[in-house]
Design a protein around this motif. Sequence first.
Motif, short mmCIF file in Angstrom:
data_model
loop_
_atom_site.label_atom_id
_atom_site.label_comp_id
_atom_site.label_asym_id
_atom_site.label_seq_id
_atom_site.Cartn_x
_atom_site.Cartn_y
_atom_site.Cartn_z
N SER A 1 0.97 -1.24 -0.51
CA SER A 1 -0.01 -0.23 -0.25
C SER A 1 0.77 0.90 -0.05
O SER A 1 0.44 2.67 -0.69
N GLU A 2 2.12 1.58 0.54
CA GLU A 2 2.74 2.13 0.98
C GLU A 2 3.82 2.83 -0.49
O GLU A 2 3.46 4.01 -1.27
N GLU A 3 4.15 1.45 -1.07
CA GLU A 3 4.63 1.71 -2.19
C GLU A 3 3.83 2.14 -3.63
O GLU A 3 4.03 2.81 -4.80
N ASN A 4 2.83 2.48 -3.44
CA ASN A 4 0.84 2.75 -3.97
C ASN A 4 0.20 3.64 -4.26
O ASN A 4 -0.25 3.85 -4.93
N SER A 5 0.51 4.10 -2.88
CA SER A 5 0.26 4.93 -2.49
C SER A 5 -1.05 4.73 -1.97
O SER A 5 -2.44 5.89 -2.95
N ALA A 6 -1.69 3.79 -1.83
CA ALA A 6 -2.57 2.94 -1.48
C ALA A 6 -3.52 3.32 -0.22
O ALA A 6 -2.48 2.87 0.59
N LYS A 7 -4.66 3.20 -0.10
CA LYS A 7 -5.43 2.62 1.36
C LYS A 7 -5.32 1.85 1.41
O LYS A 7 -5.92 0.29 0.06
N VAL A 8 -5.12 0.47 2.36
CA VAL A 8 -5.56 -0.65 2.70
C VAL A 8 -7.31 -1.17 3.06
O VAL A 8 -7.19 -0.35 4.44
N LEU A 9 -7.75 -1.32 2.96
CA LEU A 9 -9.66 -1.53 2.93
C LEU A 9 -9.46 -3.01 3.32
O LEU A 9 -9.59 -3.80 3.40
N THR A 10 -10.78 -3.25 4.50
CA THR A 10 -11.00 -4.56 4.73
C THR A 10 -12.60 -4.39 5.13
O THR A 10 -12.77 -3.88 5.62
N LYS B 1 -15.38 -5.08 8.38
CA LYS B 1 -15.16 -5.26 10.20
C LYS B 1 -14.85 -6.13 10.80
O LYS B 1 -14.10 -6.85 11.85
N LYS B 2 -15.32 -7.49 9.95
CA LYS B 2 -15.29 -9.01 10.67
C LYS B 2 -13.87 -8.84 10.99
O LYS B 2 -13.57 -10.09 11.60
N ASP B 3 -12.83 -9.04 9.05
CA ASP B 3 -11.25 -8.85 9.10
C ASP B 3 -10.78 -8.25 10.23
O ASP B 3 -9.34 -7.99 10.61
N TYR B 4 -10.80 -6.91 10.68
CA TYR B 4 -10.75 -5.94 11.62
C TYR B 4 -10.14 -6.50 12.20
O TYR B 4 -9.59 -5.95 12.98
N ILE C 1 -5.14 0.61 8.70
CA ILE C 1 -6.06 -0.07 7.96
C ILE C 1 -7.32 0.36 8.64
O ILE C 1 -7.65 0.99 9.33
N PHE C 2 -8.03 0.66 7.09
CA PHE C 2 -9.56 1.39 7.24
C PHE C 2 -10.86 -0.32 7.15
O PHE C 2 -10.52 -1.05 6.29
N ALA C 3 -11.52 -0.38 8.05
CA ALA C 3 -12.33 -0.96 8.15
C ALA C 3 -13.90 -0.63 7.40
O ALA C 3 -14.52 0.48 7.23
N ILE C 4 -14.39 -1.60 6.68
CA ILE C 4 -15.67 -1.37 5.44
C ILE C 4 -16.76 -2.21 6.22
O ILE C 4 -16.72 -3.63 6.75
#
Length: 93
Positions: free
Chosen positions: A38-47, A49-52, A63-66
């Motif tokens: 995510s850092e290399e691609n300037s991206a956010k990590v999404l998952t 809430k169950k996995d968060y 990490i952002f929980a959806i």
Amino acid sequence: ENFFNMLEKNRVNIIKKISFSDHHRYSRKEILKILTLSEENSAKVLTTKKDYVKIPKELKKYIFAIDLVIDFDKKNFFNYLNKVLKENEKKYS
């Protein structure tokens, strides 16, 4: 798969899809690898809430929980459920 579909339908630009089997216990190494990507691609990590909840506390801030909401037709659902229950009742009577 539904998680990715939901993101795509909402026009989220997905850089890379990484999925694990249900009930997977994430290793610290796996999560750090994803965070590096995510850092290399300037991206956010999404998952979900169950996995968060399975992510170590110190890594959660990256990490952002959806929240997934399932919307369905209740009448059709309960009609289907009643049908299945009646079929099983006949099968096991």
